[in-house]
Structure formats: C-alpha cells, structure tokens
Design an enzyme around this catalytic site. Structure first.
Site, PDB file in Angstrom:
ATOM      1  N   ARG A  19       0.863  -1.182   0.000  1.00  0.00           N
ATOM      2  CA  ARG A  19       0.000   0.000   0.000  1.00  0.00           C
ATOM      3  C   ARG A  19       0.901   1.233   0.000  1.00  0.00           C
ATOM      4  NH1 ARG A  19      -2.015   0.890   5.436  1.00  0.00           N
ATOM      5  NH2 ARG A  19      -0.640   2.703   5.411  1.00  0.00           N
TER       6      ARG A  19
ATOM      7  N   HIS B 144      -3.621   4.468   4.575  1.00  0.00           N
ATOM      8  CA  HIS B 144      -4.709   3.495   4.746  1.00  0.00           C
ATOM      9  C   HIS B 144      -6.020   4.085   4.233  1.00  0.00           C
ATOM     10  CE1 HIS B 144      -7.164   0.355   6.513  1.00  0.00           C
ATOM     11  NE2 HIS B 144      -7.859   1.267   7.150  1.00  0.00           N
TER      12      HIS B 144
ATOM     13  N   TYR C 185       4.407   6.220  10.882  1.00  0.00           N
ATOM     14  CA  TYR C 185       4.756   4.859  11.289  1.00  0.00           C
ATOM     15  C   TYR C 185       5.561   4.076  10.250  1.00  0.00           C
ATOM     16  CZ  TYR C 185       0.503   3.909   8.525  1.00  0.00           C
ATOM     17  OH  TYR C 185      -0.449   3.870   7.531  1.00  0.00           O
TER      18      TYR C 185
END
Length: 374
Positions: free
Chosen positions: A269, A273, A282
């Site tokens: 990805r 998200h 992160y």
C-alpha cells in the site's frame, strides 16, 4: 481459460513451493519461465497485456482524482489503492460474468473491471447513498466496511452456487489485517467443510493501518489456509501476469468441484490506509522507496517494451483516456445529490412495519421544526 491445460490439473506442493512467491515478470520487466504456471497464461499476448496496462493506469488515475476530491471536501473519506493495481486487475480480469466478487473498501479496480459506473464508485464516500450500486447488475457486492465480513458472504454465495448446480465462483477480497478476524477464519472452516467454490484473495499490502504484517503473522499468511484444508498460493501481487495465472488456477479448481483456494498476493500500500491516515508517522521512507521500485505499472511497461510494443504511443493514448475518465468521475461526483432525509427509512423492511412507521413520524416531526430556516 487456456485449452491446453488439463482439467485434471492438481494444485500440489510441487506446484506452489518451488519458490517463495510465484512470479512471472520481474520488477525489471523480464519474463520468467515457470512450467507450472506458464500454461495458464499462454493465451495472454501483447494486446491483452496492453489492456491490463490501460486498466492499471486508468484505475490509478481514478484513485488520484478521488483522493483529490476528498482533499477538496467533496468526499468524506477515500481509501486509496495506490500500488495494488496489479493484484486487483490481474484477478478481476480472470473472472467470468457469472462469477461474483465480494470486496472490502479498497477494491475500486475490481469494481471498475466489473463495470460499476464512475459516479457509483463515490456515492457511499460522498454520503449520498448507503451503498452505491445494484450488486446483481455487475456481479460485485458493494464494499464491506466491517473487516472480513465479506468472506462469510462469499462463502454463503458459493454454497448457493453449489446447491444450484452452477459452476459460477465467488471471490472474496480482503487485506492482511482481516486474516486475524474471526469472520475470515469461520468462512474458511465452512468453505473447507463443504468444498465451496470460493477463492479467498488476500491482498497482503504489508500494513493493517499502522500495524506491520510481521506483528500478526510470524509465517506467511498463505501458510494459514492449509490448516483449514484449503490449498494456498503465494504470488507476487505486483505482477499482473502471475496474479492472473494464480486466479485462473483457483477458478478452475472451484469449477471442477475441488473446493476453495487461498491466494496471498504480496503487494504494498504505497499511500495511506485512508485519507484520514498519515503513514509517515509509522512507515520507514526507505521501505516505501523499495516498493516504489517494484511498481506494477512500470513493471508491465518494461515487459511491453521487450515485446516491441510502442509504449510511448500506448502511454499517450492511455493518459488521454485516463484524463477524460478523471473528468467524468469529478463531474459525476459533483452531480450527486443528497437523498431526502426520510428516505433513510426506505427498504429497511419489505413491507409495512409499525415500529418503523413510528420512527419515521417522529423524525418527520423533528425535521419540521427547521422548516423555513436557511
């Protein structure tokens, strides 16, 4: 389906464990020979590869435009698919019209392949509809927001196909994070017990929101399915040709009465998200850079070049079509109108219901208090 492949083909350990990940095209665009899977795509020539390329460019442009619409306040939310185009296009283009797809909220490319109209892709995210389209018109369910629930729906649908004596297949799309949900495991129990014609298609994009896959899966996710009695494949999810081959194998198994198959498409990805997420908080930028070097569109472009396809001309044509598609998407989005407030009570029950009628009346009285206000 390639006619030279016997219907007696069996997905055995020798087929799926010759390598860690099934790959037919390297990130450098080099075609890799694979005796087990080459026959499943021997009919895929330059023209179809070019159509895959077009699909991926178009859905990436749709995704980019939808993200922009959200940033401009026209959509409430959008879950980008950036980087996962090959996994979705390669699998969806292997399906027949009578097959049925059950997706999560990120499979915009699957919806595109199934013929979902552009404005319908955005209805739910703009808040003008609780879903977006009639699933029976296009053979794909509206997106499942509850993580993993669609695997149960797919298994149930597959069991219905089995009972009806038709050889249509159901396919459930979900992410790596969903494999930790009870629904997914329960669906695999049922599918294995009754040999349901269903494909469990896991897009392992390495991140369940901010949780890396290594925290929830010490071994490959594909290794879980055999514990339920379901054969599994682990495929390079950025290799559209390998995904296409793996999906054809799974479809043939299902149509031949051999039951479910689990496919782990290893992809990434590259975006957030959802548009409410900030992956820089992160994710290591070096990791992103590594996966950008495995971009599925660039990879296929390099393969097409090696096949003497005029990729520059293809790019010009596809880019023009993508820009027009983006304009149509934006226009369709802005043309969507808000539903009448009382329509929220429509289609809850098939007939009259006193309890619902009372709620409708009370809500109408509440709304009447604001009549005449700007």
């Amino acid at each position: 389906m390639p006619t030279t492949v016997s219907k007696d083909f069996r997905l055995t350990e020798s087929h799926i464990r010759q390598e860690d990940v099934v790959q037919l095209v390297t990130p450098a665009g080099v075609r890799v020979a694979n005796p087990a899977f080459d026959p499943w795509v021997e009919d895929v020539g330059p023209d179809q590869l070019a159509s895959f390329y077009e699909d991926m460019v178009l859905v990436r442009r749709i995704d980019t435009e939808a993200t922009a619409l959200q940033r401009q306040g026209e959509l409430g939310l959008w879950p980008p698919l950036l980087g996962q185009e090959a996994a979705q296009i390669g699998s969806a283009r292997a399906l027949r019209a009578d097959d049925f797809a059950f997706t999560s909220y990120r499979e915009h490319a699957v919806a595109w392949c199934r013929g979902v109209a552009l404005p319908d892709l955005l209805r739910m995210w703009r808040g003008t509809s609780a879903s977006g389209w009639n699933p029976y018109d296009v053979g794909v369910a509206t997106p499942a927001i509850i993580i993993g629930a669609q695997t149960l729906h797919a298994t149930g649908y597959a069991l219905g196909c089995q009972k009806d004596g038709v050889n249509a297949v159901a396919i459930a799309y979900f992410g790596d994070g969903a494999t930790s949900e009870g629904d997914v495991n329960e669906a695999m129990v049922f599918a294995a017990s009754f040999q349901a014609p269903v494909i469990f298609f896991c897009e392992n994009n390495q991140w369940a929101i901010s949780e890396p896959v290594r925290l929830q899966a010490r071994n490959h996710i594909a290794d879980r399915a055999p514990g339920f009695g379901i054969p599994s494949l682990r495929v390079d999810g950025n290799d559209v040709l390998a995904v296409h081959a793996a999906t054809r194998v799974a479809l043939q198994r299902a149509r031949s009465g051999e039951g479910p198959t689990f496919i782990e498409a290893v992809t990434y990805r590259m975006g957030p998200h959802t548009t409410s997420d900030d992956p820089t908080r992160y994710r290591d930028p070096d990791e992103l850079a590594t996966w950008q070097g495995r971009d599925p569109i660039a990879r296929l472009g390099l393969l097409l070049q090696s096949l003497d396809v005029d990729v520059d001309a293809l790019d010009r044509a596809v880019t023009a079509k993508a820009d027009e598609t983006a304009r149509a998407l934006r226009a369709g989005c802005l043309a969507l109108t808000a539903p009448e407030p009382l329509s929220v009570f429509d289609n809850v029950y098939t007939g009259a219901h006193s309890w619902l009628d009372r709620q409708r009346s009370q809500y109408a009285a509440y709304l009447a208090q604001f009549d005449g206000e700007a």
